[in-house]
Design an enzyme around this catalytic site. Structure first.
Site, mmCIF file in Angstrom:
data_model
loop_
_atom_site.group_PDB
_atom_site.id
_atom_site.type_symbol
_atom_site.label_atom_id
_atom_site.label_comp_id
_atom_site.label_asym_id
_atom_site.label_seq_id
_atom_site.Cartn_x
_atom_site.Cartn_y
_atom_site.Cartn_z
ATOM 1 C CD GLU A 36 24.241 37.392 81.569
ATOM 2 O OE1 GLU A 36 25.386 37.824 81.805
ATOM 3 O OE2 GLU A 36 23.936 36.829 80.512
ATOM 4 N N GLY A 123 26.425 49.720 73.926
ATOM 5 C CA GLY A 123 25.045 49.567 74.375
ATOM 6 C C GLY A 123 24.378 48.297 73.880
ATOM 7 N N GLY A 125 25.543 45.207 74.875
ATOM 8 C CA GLY A 125 25.821 44.138 75.832
ATOM 9 C C GLY A 125 26.989 43.272 75.387
ATOM 10 C CB SER A 127 31.970 43.386 77.215
ATOM 11 O OG SER A 127 31.958 43.397 78.585
ATOM 12 C CG ASP A 173 31.870 41.820 81.200
ATOM 13 O OD1 ASP A 173 31.386 40.678 81.113
ATOM 14 O OD2 ASP A 173 31.193 42.814 81.472
ATOM 15 C CE1 TYR A 223 26.162 44.088 86.569
ATOM 16 C CE2 TYR A 223 27.359 45.238 88.300
ATOM 17 C CZ TYR A 223 27.244 44.176 87.431
ATOM 18 O OH TYR A 223 28.201 43.190 87.425
HETATM 19 C C1 GLA Z 1 27.841 43.100 83.218
HETATM 20 C C2 GLA Z 1 29.013 43.088 84.198
HETATM 21 C C3 GLA Z 1 29.470 41.654 84.480
HETATM 22 C C4 GLA Z 1 28.299 40.743 84.859
HETATM 23 C C5 GLA Z 1 27.143 40.923 83.875
HETATM 24 C C6 GLA Z 1 25.906 40.177 84.303
HETATM 25 O O1 GLA Z 1 28.280 42.660 81.965
HETATM 26 O O2 GLA Z 1 30.085 43.836 83.694
HETATM 27 O O3 GLA Z 1 30.462 41.675 85.499
HETATM 28 O O4 GLA Z 1 27.905 40.944 86.178
HETATM 29 O O5 GLA Z 1 26.797 42.279 83.702
HETATM 30 O O6 GLA Z 1 26.112 38.822 84.230
#
Ligand code: GLA
Length: 375
Positions: A36, A123, A125, A127, A173, A223
Site C-alpha cells: 500500500e 467509496g 476501496g 477502485s 489500479d 493522498y
Molecule cells: C489508491 C491509488 C493507488 C495506490 C493506493 C494505495 O488506490 O489509486 O495508486 O497508491 O491508493 O496503495
C-alpha cells in the site's frame, strides 16, 4: 450479454437513446492484497482483479454532434465536453480525462452516446474509478478504430486521473485492471511496469471485503500530501546519494541518517518495509502459507496506521473484529481514510457482515474487454 449489469447498461441505453448500443466494454474492480502506497514510490504491489465490474454500453451518435453519457446507477445524463479544462466533480470528468489522454496519443473517437452501469460499490476501496477509466478507454479506442495494448490502457487511465480528475494516483489500479487474469493476483514492479501472475485462490479459504462504515473522505488532498511527503524524503536522501530516484532505491539506514523531518521519515519507513512485505507475501501465497500472510497483513496494517497515518479508528476496529471472529489475516486495503478491509478466512468461519460489506470476492474471471453487441 448474460450478466445483470451488462443487461442493465444495455436496457438503459435503449430507453435513453431509442436503439441498441453497438459496443459493450467491461472492466473489473480490484482489491490490493498488500503493497500500500508503494506504487508511486516505484516499488512493488500485489493486487488482484475481482469478480465485480463496470460496464459501458454505447455507440457513435447518428446525427448529433454532442456526446452524452448516462450514469444508470445515478439516473443522470450529462453532456461530455472534451474541451473543458476544469473537472466538475461528476462521472463526466472520467470520460473527459480519458478522451484528453487518448487525444494526446492521436486517438480521437467520434461523438458518442453511452451508459455506465456497475456492480462495484463506490467509496469501498475497490477502485471503481480506475475500472471506469479502463472501460471508457476500451470503448473510446474501439470507436476510434484504434488498437491499444493493456499497458497503454493503464497509462491512459492513470493520466486521466492525474491530469484531469486531480488525484495523483499511481499505476497499480489501472495496471491490474487492464491486465486482470482469472484466478491470479499480479505482483507488479511499478518501476519496470511488469506484472507477474501469482495464484490467489487458496483452497479452503475465502477473501472477504468488509466495509469500515466510513465512505472515503478527504482522500484526494491527503493522498496527494502523502506523495509530497515521500518526495521530500527522497530529496533528503539524494543530498548524499544522488543516484537515488525513488523510495524504492532507499534503505532503512539511509533514511535514518538523512537530515529529514519526522513525518517524512515515518512515511519512508513504511514504504521501505512494505516493499519487503510484498515480496514475502508473494512467496507465502505461492506456498498457501496463511500464517505468514496473517503476520504480514498485521504488520502492514500497523504500519499504515502508525507510520503512514492513513487508517482511521473504524478501519482499525473492523480489522480487530474480523480477527476476533476468526479471520486468519486482515488489514485495511486501498488508499485508506475509510473504505474497506480485506480479510482471509477459512470457508465457513466467516466474520459477521453488515449491509455495506461487499463480502466474498474471488480473483476475477472478468477480463477487461470491449465487444460488439451484434456479434
Ligand atoms: C489508491 C491509488 C493507488 C495506490 C493506493 C494505495 O488506490 O489509486 O495508486 O497508491 O491508493 O496503495
Amino acid at each position: 450479454m448474460s450478466h445483470a449489469c451488462v443487461r442493465r447498461a444495455h436496457d438503459v441505453f435503449e430507453r435513453s437513446f431509442g436503439r441498441e448500443p453497438e459496443w459493450i466494454a467491461r472492466a473489473p474492480g480490484r482489491v490490493n492484497l498488500i503493497g500500500e502506497h508503494t506504487d508511486y514510490n516505484e516499488g512493488f504491489v500485489l493486487p488482484m482483479a475481482i469478480d465485480r465490474f463496470v460496464v459501458v454500453a454505447g455507440s457513435p451518435t447518428i446525427h448529433e454532434k454532442r456526446s452524452r453519457l448516462v450514469a444508470a446507477d445515478l439516473g443522470e445524463m450529462r453532456e461530455v465536453d472534451v474541451t473543458r479544462t476544469v473537472a466538475e466533480g461528476s462521472f463526466v470528468d472520467y470520460a473527459i480525462g480519458v478522451l484528453q489522454a487518448l487525444g494526446d496519443r492521436g486517438i480521437e473517437p467520434p461523438p458518442f452516446e453511452a451508459v455506465i452501469a456497475s456492480n462495484l460499490p463506490r467509496g469501498s476501496g475497490l477502485s471503481s474509478s480506475a475500472a471506469l477509466d479502463v472501460a471508457l478507454t476500451l470503448f473510446f479506442a474501439r470507436l476510434a478504430g484504434a488498437e491499444i495494448a493493456p499497458l497503454d490502457v493503464a497509462l491512459v487511465a492513470q493520466a486521466a486521473e492525474n491530469r484531469f480528475v486531480g488525484v495523483q494516483c499511481g499505476i497499480m489500479d489501472p495496471f491490474v485492471i487492464a491486465h486482470g487474469r482469472d484466478g491470479c493476483a499480479l505482483k507488479i514492479d511499478c518501476r519496470a511496469m511488469v506484472g507477474e501472475e501469482v495464484p490467489a485462490r487458496i483452497d479452503g479459504f475465502d477473501w472477504q471485503v468488509l466495509h469500515s462504515g466510513v465512505v472515503r473522505a478527504l482522500a484526494k488532498s491527503e493522498y496527494n500530501q502523502r506523495r509530497a511527503e515521500c518526495e521530500r524524503a527522497v530529496a533528503a536522501v539524494r543530498a548524499r546519494h544522488p543516484e537515488v530516484r525513488a523510495l524504492r532505491d532507499v534503505s532503512i539506514e539511509e533514511i535514518e541518517e538523512a537530515t529529514l523531518d519526522d513525518v517524512a521519515r515515518r512515511r519512508a519507513r513504511h514504504v521501505i518495509a512494505e516493499n519487503e512485505r510484498v515480496v514475502a507475501c508473494e512467496r507465502a501465497l505461492r506456498r498457501c502459507d496463511v500464517t505468514t500472510i496473517g503476520r504480514l497483513f498485521a504488520e502492514s496494517h500497523a504500519s499504515l496506521r502508525d507510520l503512514y497515518e492513513v487508517s482511521c479508528p473504524e478501519l482499525d476496529e473492523r480489522v480487530a473484529r474480523a480477527r476476533a471472529e476468526g479471520a486468519v489475516a486482515a488489514r485495511m486495503t486501498g488508499a485508506g481514510f475509510g473504505g474497506s478491509i480485506l480479510a482471509l478466512s477459512a470457508n465457513g468461519v466467516r466474520p459477521r457482515t453488515t449491509g455495506l460489506d461487499v463480502g466474498i470476492v474471488s480473483p476475477t474471471g472478468v477480463e477487461p474487454r470491449c465487444w460488439r453487441t451484434r456479434d
